[in-house]
Motif scaffolding. Structure first.
Motif, mmCIF file in Angstrom:
data_model
loop_
_atom_site.group_PDB
_atom_site.id
_atom_site.type_symbol
_atom_site.label_atom_id
_atom_site.label_comp_id
_atom_site.label_asym_id
_atom_site.label_seq_id
_atom_site.Cartn_x
_atom_site.Cartn_y
_atom_site.Cartn_z
ATOM 1 N N MET A 1 0.841 -1.180 0.000
ATOM 2 C CA MET A 1 0.000 0.000 0.000
ATOM 3 C C MET A 1 0.887 1.244 0.000
ATOM 4 O O MET A 1 1.794 1.369 0.820
ATOM 5 C CB MET A 1 -0.900 -0.032 1.240
ATOM 6 C CG MET A 1 -1.870 1.109 1.329
ATOM 7 S SD MET A 1 -3.132 1.002 0.061
ATOM 8 C CE MET A 1 -4.601 1.101 0.987
ATOM 9 N N THR B 1 0.106 6.916 -5.383
ATOM 10 C CA THR B 1 -1.161 6.359 -4.877
ATOM 11 C C THR B 1 -2.100 5.931 -6.006
ATOM 12 O O THR B 1 -3.146 5.334 -5.741
ATOM 13 C CB THR B 1 -1.900 7.380 -3.992
ATOM 14 O OG1 THR B 1 -2.392 8.469 -4.795
ATOM 15 C CG2 THR B 1 -1.002 7.918 -2.884
ATOM 16 N N ASP C 1 -3.141 2.081 -6.382
ATOM 17 C CA ASP C 1 -4.052 1.671 -5.305
ATOM 18 C C ASP C 1 -5.445 2.248 -5.534
ATOM 19 O O ASP C 1 -6.449 1.559 -5.316
ATOM 20 C CB ASP C 1 -3.520 2.123 -3.945
ATOM 21 C CG ASP C 1 -2.300 1.329 -3.499
ATOM 22 O OD1 ASP C 1 -2.147 0.172 -3.958
ATOM 23 O OD2 ASP C 1 -1.506 1.857 -2.701
#
Length: 166
Positions: free
Chosen positions: A1, A62, A65
């Motif tokens: 993550m 990001t 994700d």
């Protein structure tokens, strides 16, 4: 993550100056530079609003994700029309725009066109992005933009008052 992207809050206004440069306000540029150690604002067209968006390179980390999350949600609701590549194109199509220590930067002609940019910019930090508006376009939006419009008018008035003091 991936780690969370930098969060932006605050407003600012800039008139187009010499050499067609605008100035990114310190309260927005400082977190941007601190997060990545670079003076780069990634600029793209907002996907729904008639403005541009700005964010740091850390937000790009990001994107995968976010795409996974959007795809999972689409599958869960039975949306077989979800197009990951099209959503990827929207996210990854941005222009890295360098700014100097004072926040001065130039926009490409493409960004001028996409953002309907004139001789002024209004900046409004709204979390992981900075919205970048032609003030006239923002002020013509509906009541759902009332808070941003009020801050825009305030920033424009402050800039005009400062200009008259010269």
């Amino acid at each position: 993550m991936a780690q969370k992207a930098t969060v932006y809050s605050g407003q600012g206004f800039s008139l187009r100056g010499e050499k067609d440069r605008f100035v990114l306000p310190a309260k927005l540029r400082n977190p941007l530079a601190e997060a990545s150690g670079e003076r780069t604002l990634c600029v793209s067209k907002h996907d729904r609003w008639p403005c541009l968006t700005g964010f740091g390179k850390d937000r790009v980390d990001t994107f995968e994700d976010l795409l996974d999350e959007l795809e999972d949600k689409a599958i869960a609701r039975g949306d077989m029309a979800f197009d990951r590549e099209l959503k990827s194109a929207a996210l990854y199509t941005f222009t890295p725009t360098n700014f100097d220590a004072s926040g001065r930067f130039n926009l490409s002609s493409t960004l001028f066109e996409l953002g309907d940019i004139g001789d002024a910019l209004y900046f409004h930090g709204i979390g992981q992005i900075i919205t970048i508006w032609n003030p006239e376009v923002l002020l013509a939006q509906g009541p759902e933009f009332a808070q941003m419009q009020a801050y825009c008018r305030q920033e424009m008035a402050a800039a005009n008052a400062k200009g008259k003091g010269k």
